[in-house]
Motif scaffolding. Structure first.
Motif, PDB file in Angstrom:
ATOM      1  N   LEU A 248       0.837  -1.200   0.000  1.00 46.05           N
ATOM      2  CA  LEU A 248       0.000   0.000   0.000  1.00 46.05           C
ATOM      3  C   LEU A 248       0.871   1.248   0.000  1.00 46.05           C
ATOM      4  N   ASP A 249       0.716   2.079  -1.035  1.00 45.86           N
ATOM      5  CA  ASP A 249       1.466   3.327  -1.137  1.00 45.86           C
ATOM      6  C   ASP A 249       1.069   4.259   0.013  1.00 45.86           C
ATOM      7  N   TRP A 250       2.067   4.994   0.539  1.00 45.10           N
ATOM      8  CA  TRP A 250       1.829   5.843   1.705  1.00 45.10           C
ATOM      9  C   TRP A 250       0.776   6.916   1.431  1.00 45.10           C
ATOM     10  N   ASP A 251       0.805   7.522   0.249  1.00 48.70           N
ATOM     11  CA  ASP A 251      -0.177   8.559  -0.098  1.00 48.70           C
ATOM     12  C   ASP A 251      -1.589   7.982  -0.171  1.00 48.70           C
ATOM     13  N   ILE A 252      -1.679   6.782  -0.727  1.00 49.36           N
ATOM     14  CA  ILE A 252      -2.992   6.122  -0.824  1.00 49.36           C
ATOM     15  C   ILE A 252      -3.510   5.790   0.580  1.00 49.36           C
ATOM     16  N   TYR A 253      -2.570   5.337   1.449  1.00 49.87           N
ATOM     17  CA  TYR A 253      -2.948   5.029   2.837  1.00 49.87           C
ATOM     18  C   TYR A 253      -3.491   6.280   3.527  1.00 49.87           C
ATOM     19  N   GLN A 254      -2.850   7.426   3.310  1.00 56.57           N
ATOM     20  CA  GLN A 254      -3.319   8.682   3.919  1.00 56.57           C
ATOM     21  C   GLN A 254      -4.696   9.062   3.394  1.00 56.57           C
ATOM     22  N   ALA A 260     -11.873   7.180   5.778  1.00 59.03           N
ATOM     23  CA  ALA A 260     -12.364   6.458   6.965  1.00 59.03           C
ATOM     24  C   ALA A 260     -12.864   7.429   8.021  1.00 59.03           C
ATOM     25  N   GLU A 261     -12.113   8.513   8.236  1.00 57.18           N
ATOM     26  CA  GLU A 261     -12.518   9.508   9.236  1.00 57.18           C
ATOM     27  C   GLU A 261     -13.773  10.260   8.788  1.00 57.18           C
ATOM     28  N   ARG A 262     -13.980  10.311   7.468  1.00 56.37           N
ATOM     29  CA  ARG A 262     -15.181  10.973   6.929  1.00 56.37           C
ATOM     30  C   ARG A 262     -16.406  10.055   6.985  1.00 56.37           C
ATOM     31  N   GLY A 263     -16.197   8.785   7.398  1.00 60.62           N
ATOM     32  CA  GLY A 263     -17.329   7.888   7.595  1.00 60.62           C
ATOM     33  C   GLY A 263     -17.552   6.830   6.539  1.00 60.62           C
ATOM     34  N   ASP A 264     -16.538   6.590   5.674  1.00 67.99           N
ATOM     35  CA  ASP A 264     -16.656   5.531   4.670  1.00 67.99           C
ATOM     36  C   ASP A 264     -16.515   4.182   5.374  1.00 67.99           C
ATOM     37  N   VAL A 265     -17.641   3.478   5.557  1.00 66.03           N
ATOM     38  CA  VAL A 265     -17.678   2.237   6.345  1.00 66.03           C
ATOM     39  C   VAL A 265     -16.811   1.143   5.723  1.00 66.03           C
ATOM     40  N   ILE A 277      -3.906  -7.634  11.056  1.00 61.49           N
ATOM     41  CA  ILE A 277      -2.893  -8.671  10.789  1.00 61.49           C
ATOM     42  C   ILE A 277      -1.605  -8.127  10.175  1.00 61.49           C
ATOM     43  N   GLY A 278      -1.557  -6.809   9.911  1.00 58.85           N
ATOM     44  CA  GLY A 278      -0.331  -6.233   9.373  1.00 58.85           C
ATOM     45  C   GLY A 278      -0.125  -6.575   7.913  1.00 58.85           C
ATOM     46  N   ARG A 279      -1.060  -6.170   7.058  1.00 61.52           N
ATOM     47  CA  ARG A 279      -0.979  -6.469   5.620  1.00 61.52           C
ATOM     48  C   ARG A 279      -0.504  -5.267   4.818  1.00 61.52           C
ATOM     49  N   LYS A 280      -0.145  -5.537   3.571  1.00 65.34           N
ATOM     50  CA  LYS A 280       0.204  -4.515   2.570  1.00 65.34           C
ATOM     51  C   LYS A 280       1.304  -3.573   3.048  1.00 65.34           C
TER      52      LYS A 280
END
Length: 656
Positions: A248-254, A260-265, A277-280
Motif C-alpha cells: 500500500l502506497d503511503w499517499d494512498i494510505y493517507q 475512513a474519518e469521513r465515515g466511509d464504512v 494482521i499487518g498487511r500490505k
C-alpha cells in the motif's frame, strides 16, 4: 535490569562487533588451554600445602562458577529482553534497541544472541552488512552445534557468497542443520529431494522433510492465525512496481485514512483488517484496528462486528480476551446473516468458550457460514468430519470441505489435505500431491516475512541486502524469490558475487523458477541460450524453451521470439508461413505485442515481396543482389527504418 532507556544507532551496535568476533577466534581457544595448564599447576601446588588448602580451592572454584553463572544469566536476560522489544517494535529505532540488547548479550557469550548478530551481518540489518564477519561468527557457532549456523553456511556455500561455491559441502551443512532441528534446513532438503538438486530425486524423502516443517507450521496456525505475506515480483514493469498492489502506497494510505474519518464504512473495515494482521506493508496495530472496527460497527457493519468479536475471542493488547464480549459481537453479526459472525459462534460452541461445549450447535453455525463461502467455516466442518468431533467420521465429506477451503488458501485445510494424500486416508495415496500441498503450507512460515524486508531493501537501493534475502528464500523453494534473485543478478548491480558468476547463477535460478511454472522465467532461459548469457549460444535450445512458453503458457513474447526464429531459420527450419501465424498469435494474445508485430510483419512481407521480384526478374544476378551482401547483416533493421520513414512522410503529407 527491567527497563531500557537507550537512544541507539547502528554505530553503537557495531562497537560491540570487534569484541564479539575476537571472542570467537582461535586465540581464545589457546588462552583457554593456557588457563587450563595454569590451573593444573596451581592444583599441584595446593596439594603440597595440605588438606587445609583444599577448602580455599573449593571456595575459589565456587566463586569463579558463581561469577560465570551471573555473567551467563545476565546475557540470557539481555537476550530475552531483546526478543521482547523486537516482538513489540513498531519502528526502526525500536528494532535497533533490540539489536543493541542482542549485541550486549552476544558480548557476554550468549549463543542465541550471537546467531542474531550473525544474521544481522549477513542480511544487512541497519546497513551493517559484513558477510566476512558473519561467516566468521557462523563457523564458530557451527563448531558449538548451532543448527542455524549450519544452515547459513550451507546457504552461502550453495551460492558461493563469501565462500567457495560447493554444492556438496552445502548439502553436508544442510544435513547437519536438519539433524540439529533447523526447520529451514529441513525445508531446503525437502525442496532439493523434490527437484533433484544435487541429490537423486526422491518423493518419499522430500515428503518426510516437508511433513516435519508442515507439522511445525500447522501447530503455530492452530495457536494463532498466520499473517499472509505479500510477494512482490521485481520482474513487473517499473511503473507497476512503484505502485505495486501488494504494498500500500503511503499517499494512498493517507487518503484511505481521510475517507475512513469521513465515515466511509467499507474503508474503515478494510483499514481495520489491514492493521489487525499487518498487511500490505502496514504494521500490525491492534489499537488502530479496533478503532476502525468500532467506527464501522457503530454505523451497522456486520463485518466490523464480527472482527471485533474475533479480536475479543483471541485477545490482544487493545481487546483483552473476553468470551462474553466475543459472544455479544458474534451474535450481533450473525443476526445480520454475516458468515464471519456465524463461524465465530460455531467456534465458541465447539471449544466451549463462555458457553457449554455443544457440537450440534457448532455444526449448525459452521454449516450456515460454509454455505456463505467462508473458508474457515469450511475447514472447521472438514475437521469435524475428519476427526469425528460430535459426529460420525466421514472422510469423503472431510475431503470435500477441506478442498473447498483450500481453494481460498486456508492453510490448515491445505495441511489436512496433504495429510490425507500422504496416508491415503479417504483418497488414493499420492506422494507428489502430498508434497506439493505440504510445500504450500511450509511457504507460509514466518521466514516469508523476508519478502517484505527484501523488497524494501531493493526499493531503498540496498541491492546486496535484498539479494541475500531473496536468495535464501529461493534456496527454500519459493518461485517468486528465485525469479527476483535472478532478476537482480542479471542486472549486475550486486557486489557480493563476482561479475562472471552472475549470469550462470541467474540462469540456474531462472531454470528453477521455470520448472515451477513461471512462463517469464521460461522465456528468459530461451533468451540466455539465444544470446549466450552464462552459457554457450544455442539457437536450438532457445527455440525449445520459447516453444514450451508459447504452447504451455500462451506467452506472447515467446510467440514473437519463435516467429522471428522461424522467419530467419535460426536453430529451426525456416518457415515463413509459421512465422506469420506466430506473429499473429502474439498480437492476439497481448495488446502490448501489436506494434512490434505490425513492424515485424511489414518487414517480413516487404522482404518476401522484394525477394520474389528479384528472383523473378534477376535470377542470374540474385547472388549479387542478396541483401546480406549489398546492405549488410543487419539489412532487416535498415528496411524497417525505411518503412518507418515512409510512414512518417505519409502522415505529414496527409496532415498537410
Amino acid at each position: 535490569m527491567t527497563t531500557y532507556q537507550w537512544k541507539v544507532s547502528a554505530n553503537e551496535i557495531k562497537q560491540y562487533l570487534p569484541h564479539i568476533l575476537e571472542q570467537r577466534t582461535s586465540s581464545n581457544v589457546i588462552n583457554k588451554r593456557e588457563n587450563l595448564l595454569e590451573k593444573k599447576k596451581n592444583q599441584r601446588k595446593i596439594r603440597i600445602k595440605g588438606i587445609q588448602n583444599k577448602d580455599i580451592l573449593r571456595n575459589k572454584n565456587h566463586l569463579q562458577k558463581q561469577a560465570e553463572k551471573n555473567f551467563t544469566d545476565e546475557g540470557d536476560q539481555l537476550f530475552k529482553m531483546g526478543i521482547k522489544v523486537l516482538q513489540q517494535s513498531k519502528s526502526q529505532k525500536q528494532k535497533e534497541e533490540a539489536y543493541l540488547l542482542f549485541a550486549k548479550a552476544a558480548d557476554m557469550g550468549n549463543l542465541k544472541a550471537m546467531e542474531k548478530m550473525a544474521d544481522a551481518l549477513l542480511f544487512g540489518n541497519f546497513g551493517m552488512q559484513n558477510i566476512t564477519a558473519a561467516i566468521q561468527l557462523y563457523e564458530s557457532l557451527a563448531k558449538e552445534g548451532s543448527c542455524k549456523a549450519q544452515n547459513a553456511l550451507g546457504f552461502l556455500s550453495s551460492y558461493g557468497i563469501g565462500m567457495e561455491y560447493d554444492q556438496a559441502k552445502a548439502l553436508i551443512y544442510y544435513t547437519f542443520g536438519s539433524a540439529g532441528g533447523s526447520i529451514m534446513s529441513q525445508m531446503i532438503l525437502g525442496y532439493r529431494y523434490l527437484s533433484g538438486i544435487n541429490v537423486l530425486q526422491n518423493c518419499e524423502v522430500a515428503l518426510s522433510y516437508y511433513k516435519k516443517v508442515a507439522d511445525h507450521i500447522a501447530d503455530t496456525f492452530e495457536k494463532s492465525e498466520g499473517v499472509p505475506v505479500e510477494k512482490v515480483r521485481l520482474t513487473e514493469r517499473p511503473e507497476n512496481l512503484s505502485s505495486n498492489s501488494e504494498i500500500l502506497d503511503w499517499d494512498i494510505y493517507q487518503y484511505y485514512k481521510f475517507l475512513a474519518e469521513r465515515g466511509d464504512v467499507q474503508i474503515q473495515v478494510s483499514l481495520g483488517q489491514l492493521h489487525l494482521i499487518g498487511r500490505k506493508g502496514l504494521d500490525q496495530d491492534y489499537h488502530k484496528a479496533l478503532h476502525y472496527f468500532l467506527k464501522a460497527a457503530k454505523a451497522g457493519s456486520a463485518n466490523a462486528m464480527a472482527f471485533i468479536g474475533k479480536m475479543y475471542l483471541e485477545g490482544n493488547a487493545a481487546a483483552l480476551q473476553n468470551n462474553a464480549t466475543a459472544f455479544k459481537y458474534f451474535s450481533m453479526a450473525a443476526s445480520k446473516g454475516n458468515a464471519i459472525g456465524l463461524h465465530g459462534l460455531g467456534l465458541l460452541y465447539f471449544y466451549g468458550k463462555g458457553v457449554p461445549v455443544n457440537y450440534a450447535e457448532a455444526l449448525k453455525y459452521f454449516q450456515k457460514a460454509a454455505e456463505k463461502g467462508w473458508p474457515d467455516a469450511q475447514f472447521q466442518l472438514g475437521f469435524m468430519y475428519y476427526s469425528g468431533s460430535g459426529i460420525w467420521k466421514d472422510y469423503k465429506l472431510a475431503f470435500k470441505y477441506f478442498y473447498l477451503a483450500s481453494q481460498s488458501g486456508q492453510p490448515l485445510a491445505i495441511y489436512y489435505l496433504a495429510e490425507m494424500y500422504a496416508t491415503g486416508t479417504g483418497v488414493v495415496r499420492s506422494c507428489r500431491t502430498a508434497v506439493e500441498l505440504y510445500k504450500g503450507v511450509c511457504e507460509l512460515g514466518h521466514w516469508a516475512e523476508k519478502f517484505l524486508t527484501a523488497y524494501f531493501a531493493y526499493k531503498d537501493g540496498d541491492i546486496d541486502s535484498s539479494l541475500v534475502q531473496y536468495a535464501l528464500l529461493a534456496e527454500m523453494g519459493y518461485e517468486v524469490a528465485q525469479s527476483n534473485s535472478a532478476f537482480i543478478l542479471e542486472s549486475k548491480k550486486a557486489n557480493i558475487l563476482e561479475k562472471e558468476k552472475m549470469y550462470p547463477m541467474a540462469l540456474l535460478l531462472w531454470n528453477r523458477a521455470a520448472i515451477q511454472g513461471n512462463a517469464f522465467a521460461r522465456v528468459k532461459i530461451g533468451d540466455y541460450h539465444y544470446y549466450g548469457y552464462g552459457t554457450k549460444k544455442d539457437y536450438q535450445t532457445a527455440a525449445t524453451h520459447y516453444s514450451i512458453a508459447a504452447d504451455k503458457y500462451h506467452n506472447a513474447q515467446a510467440m514473437f521470439n519463435l516467429a522471428y526464429m522461424y522467419e530467419h531459420g535460426l536453430g529451426i527450419a525456416k518457415d515463413i508461413h509459421l512465422a506469420r501465424r506466430l506473429y499473429d498469435m502474439a498480437a492476439q494474445t497481448s495488446p502490448d505485442a501489436y506494434i512490434p508485430v505490425f513492424f515485424a510483419l511489414m518487414n517480413l512481407e516487404t522482404m518476401h515481396l522484394l525477394r520474389d521480384i528479384l528472383f523473378f526478374n534477376f535470377t542470374m544476378r540474385w547472388n549479387w543482389l542478396k541483401p546480406d551482401n549489398t546492405i549488410g547483416p543487419h539489412w532487416d533493421l535498415f528496411v524497417i527504418g525505411l518503412i518507418v520513414a515512409g510512414l512518417i512522410l505519409l502522415l505529414r503529407n496527409h496532415r498537410g
